[in-house]
Design a protein around this motif. Structure first.
Motif, PDB file in Angstrom:
ATOM      1  N   ASN A   3       0.838  -1.183   0.000  1.00  0.00           N
ATOM      2  CA  ASN A   3       0.000   0.000   0.000  1.00  0.00           C
ATOM      3  C   ASN A   3       0.883   1.246   0.000  1.00  0.00           C
ATOM      4  O   ASN A   3       2.035   1.215   0.427  1.00  0.00           O
ATOM      5  CB  ASN A   3      -0.913   0.002   1.233  1.00  0.00           C
ATOM      6  N   ILE A   4       0.323   2.357  -0.450  1.00  0.00           N
ATOM      7  CA  ILE A   4       1.093   3.581  -0.584  1.00  0.00           C
ATOM      8  C   ILE A   4       1.541   4.110   0.775  1.00  0.00           C
ATOM      9  O   ILE A   4       0.782   4.087   1.752  1.00  0.00           O
ATOM     10  CB  ILE A   4       0.269   4.646  -1.336  1.00  0.00           C
ATOM     11  N   ILE A   5       2.780   4.556   0.843  1.00  0.00           N
ATOM     12  CA  ILE A   5       3.320   5.139   2.070  1.00  0.00           C
ATOM     13  C   ILE A   5       3.119   6.648   2.003  1.00  0.00           C
ATOM     14  O   ILE A   5       3.562   7.310   1.062  1.00  0.00           O
ATOM     15  CB  ILE A   5       4.823   4.819   2.221  1.00  0.00           C
ATOM     16  N   THR A   6       2.447   7.191   3.018  1.00  0.00           N
ATOM     17  CA  THR A   6       2.105   8.616   3.018  1.00  0.00           C
ATOM     18  C   THR A   6       2.843   9.412   4.084  1.00  0.00           C
ATOM     19  O   THR A   6       2.789  10.643   4.077  1.00  0.00           O
ATOM     20  CB  THR A   6       0.591   8.795   3.239  1.00  0.00           C
ATOM     21  N   SER A   7       3.545   8.734   4.980  1.00  0.00           N
ATOM     22  CA  SER A   7       4.213   9.427   6.087  1.00  0.00           C
ATOM     23  C   SER A   7       5.727   9.483   5.890  1.00  0.00           C
ATOM     24  O   SER A   7       6.367   8.458   5.623  1.00  0.00           O
ATOM     25  CB  SER A   7       3.902   8.734   7.412  1.00  0.00           C
ATOM     26  N   ARG A   8       6.302  10.682   6.049  1.00  0.00           N
ATOM     27  CA  ARG A   8       7.752  10.845   5.950  1.00  0.00           C
ATOM     28  C   ARG A   8       8.468  10.245   7.157  1.00  0.00           C
ATOM     29  O   ARG A   8       9.685  10.050   7.125  1.00  0.00           O
ATOM     30  CB  ARG A   8       8.101  12.338   5.839  1.00  0.00           C
ATOM     31  N   THR A   9       7.721   9.945   8.208  1.00  0.00           N
ATOM     32  CA  THR A   9       8.322   9.341   9.407  1.00  0.00           C
ATOM     33  C   THR A   9       8.152   7.820   9.437  1.00  0.00           C
ATOM     34  O   THR A   9       8.499   7.175  10.423  1.00  0.00           O
ATOM     35  CB  THR A   9       7.711   9.951  10.685  1.00  0.00           C
ATOM     36  N   ASN A  10       7.630   7.263   8.361  1.00  0.00           N
ATOM     37  CA  ASN A  10       7.526   5.804   8.245  1.00  0.00           C
ATOM     38  C   ASN A  10       8.908   5.183   8.443  1.00  0.00           C
ATOM     39  O   ASN A  10       9.903   5.677   7.909  1.00  0.00           O
ATOM     40  CB  ASN A  10       6.963   5.461   6.865  1.00  0.00           C
ATOM     41  N   LYS A  11       8.990   4.124   9.218  1.00  0.00           N
ATOM     42  CA  LYS A  11      10.282   3.518   9.561  1.00  0.00           C
ATOM     43  C   LYS A  11      11.087   3.131   8.322  1.00  0.00           C
ATOM     44  O   LYS A  11      12.310   3.350   8.267  1.00  0.00           O
ATOM     45  CB  LYS A  11      10.057   2.285  10.441  1.00  0.00           C
ATOM     46  N   THR A  12      10.430   2.568   7.326  1.00  0.00           N
ATOM     47  CA  THR A  12      11.127   2.158   6.105  1.00  0.00           C
ATOM     48  C   THR A  12      11.709   3.368   5.381  1.00  0.00           C
ATOM     49  O   THR A  12      12.836   3.311   4.865  1.00  0.00           O
ATOM     50  CB  THR A  12      10.156   1.415   5.168  1.00  0.00           C
ATOM     51  N   ILE A  13      10.970   4.470   5.372  1.00  0.00           N
ATOM     52  CA  ILE A  13      11.437   5.697   4.718  1.00  0.00           C
ATOM     53  C   ILE A  13      12.604   6.307   5.485  1.00  0.00           C
ATOM     54  O   ILE A  13      13.605   6.736   4.895  1.00  0.00           O
ATOM     55  CB  ILE A  13      10.292   6.711   4.592  1.00  0.00           C
ATOM     56  N   VAL A  14      12.485   6.338   6.795  1.00  0.00           N
ATOM     57  CA  VAL A  14      13.555   6.903   7.623  1.00  0.00           C
ATOM     58  C   VAL A  14      14.856   6.115   7.425  1.00  0.00           C
ATOM     59  O   VAL A  14      15.936   6.694   7.276  1.00  0.00           O
ATOM     60  CB  VAL A  14      13.144   6.905   9.116  1.00  0.00           C
ATOM     61  N   TYR A  81       8.552  10.986  -1.255  1.00  0.00           N
ATOM     62  CA  TYR A  81       9.677  10.784  -2.174  1.00  0.00           C
ATOM     63  C   TYR A  81      10.717  11.891  -2.037  1.00  0.00           C
ATOM     64  O   TYR A  81      11.925  11.656  -2.168  1.00  0.00           O
ATOM     65  CB  TYR A  81       9.184  10.694  -3.623  1.00  0.00           C
ATOM     66  N   GLU A  82      10.260  13.088  -1.773  1.00  0.00           N
ATOM     67  CA  GLU A  82      11.176  14.218  -1.592  1.00  0.00           C
ATOM     68  C   GLU A  82      12.140  13.982  -0.434  1.00  0.00           C
ATOM     69  O   GLU A  82      13.266  14.473  -0.449  1.00  0.00           O
ATOM     70  CB  GLU A  82      10.384  15.505  -1.356  1.00  0.00           C
ATOM     71  N   LYS A  83      11.708  13.243   0.573  1.00  0.00           N
ATOM     72  CA  LYS A  83      12.584  12.928   1.706  1.00  0.00           C
ATOM     73  C   LYS A  83      13.691  11.966   1.286  1.00  0.00           C
ATOM     74  O   LYS A  83      14.817  12.018   1.791  1.00  0.00           O
ATOM     75  CB  LYS A  83      11.780  12.313   2.857  1.00  0.00           C
ATOM     76  N   LEU A  84      13.387  11.105   0.335  1.00  0.00           N
ATOM     77  CA  LEU A  84      14.369  10.134  -0.145  1.00  0.00           C
ATOM     78  C   LEU A  84      15.326  10.739  -1.150  1.00  0.00           C
ATOM     79  O   LEU A  84      16.541  10.504  -1.117  1.00  0.00           O
ATOM     80  CB  LEU A  84      13.654   8.944  -0.800  1.00  0.00           C
ATOM     81  N   SER A  85      14.790  11.529  -2.053  1.00  0.00           N
ATOM     82  CA  SER A  85      15.534  11.967  -3.225  1.00  0.00           C
ATOM     83  C   SER A  85      16.500  13.111  -2.942  1.00  0.00           C
ATOM     84  O   SER A  85      16.235  13.975  -2.105  1.00  0.00           O
ATOM     85  CB  SER A  85      14.559  12.396  -4.312  1.00  0.00           C
TER      86      SER A  85
END
Length: 256
Positions: A3-14, A81-85
């Protein structure tokens, strides 16, 4: 696909965004790269994906072979995505891969980069090495080859070019001499020989040094105080490191 990740604080994103730090990349044995071109180049190379992140827009507008990715694929919002890129004009695909352990093999043709710190220059050198048939690229005190800017500048050559790091370049030079190589730093000194006056073979190893300071004297000394200079016209003192490296790699390619 999750499912789509919408939070910039999601553990996988961090965790993914931490890979911008070199020490964290080294700790985890992972690295990242962005963009469709690099993604497709990685698919055609021996790259082991850890995970892939794509934007909703990218899913809708791009025909991408995601079925070939044997790793988790996450859809994310543009904000996430902006947090990753770190790309100014991102395609919308961000990949994490496992670092490759260099296999022990015959060195073949060798080229050395010493203290090339600019990621763009290093990436260009990697691209040229692949283009001109350099089998082994040895790096000493250079920018991290797993830096995303290096990978981007290599235009995908990074995934296929054999590279080895050395902490003791003088010892590496001694071993190359023992194996029958001739090692020539690119430097302007009293003992420099013009590139046009030397005989190049597949056992000739050139060294290109730092963008501002060139090859260290200790390295030139380890090469029996010999060096080579690239003939230039006018009052130009030196060439860009990646330009000099590319010219010397081209000269090696002529005898292969």
């Amino acid at each position: 696909m999750n499912n789509i990740i919408t939070s910039r604080t999601n553990k996988t994103i961090v965790e993914a965004s931490k890979l911008k730090d070199r020490k964290y990349r080294e700790q985890k044995g992972l690295y990242y790269f962005e963009g469709r071109k690099l993604f497709e180049e990685a698919l055609e190379s021996a790259v082991t994906f850890e995970s892939v992140f794509i934007t909703e827009k990218y899913v809708k507008t791009q025909n991408i072979p995601l079925d070939r990715v044997n790793a988790p694929i996450y859809t994310v919002t543009d904000t996430v995505y902006e947090k990753l890129s770190d790309d100014r004009a991102p395609d919308g695909i961000f990949c994490i891969a496992k670092k490759n352990i260099p296999a022990k093999a015959e060195l073949g043709t060798v080229f050395i980069l010493c203290s090339v710190r600019d990621p763009g220059n290093l990436g260009t050198c990697i691209r040229s090495a692949r283009a001109f048939g350099i089998d082994t690229l040895i790096l000493h005190d250079c920018a991290d080859e797993y830096n995303a800017k290096v990978i981007r500048a290599s235009m995908g050559a990074f995934f296929r070019q054999s590279m080895h790091r050395t902490e003791n370049i003088e010892e590496t030079i001694r071993k190359l001499y023992d194996d029958g190589y001739i090692v020539l730093p690119s430097a302007l000194s009293a003992n420099s020989t013009s590139l046009s006056d030397i005989t190049i073979t597949s056992k000739t190893v050139f060294i290109v040094g730092n963008e501002g300071h060139g090859v260290p004297e200790s390295v030139i000394k380890a090469c029996n105080n010999t060096s080579v200079l690239i003939p230039m016209r006018g009052d130009t003192e030196s060439l860009n490191a990646s330009v000099a490296a590319s010219l010397l790699m081209w000269e090696i390619s002529k005898v292969l």
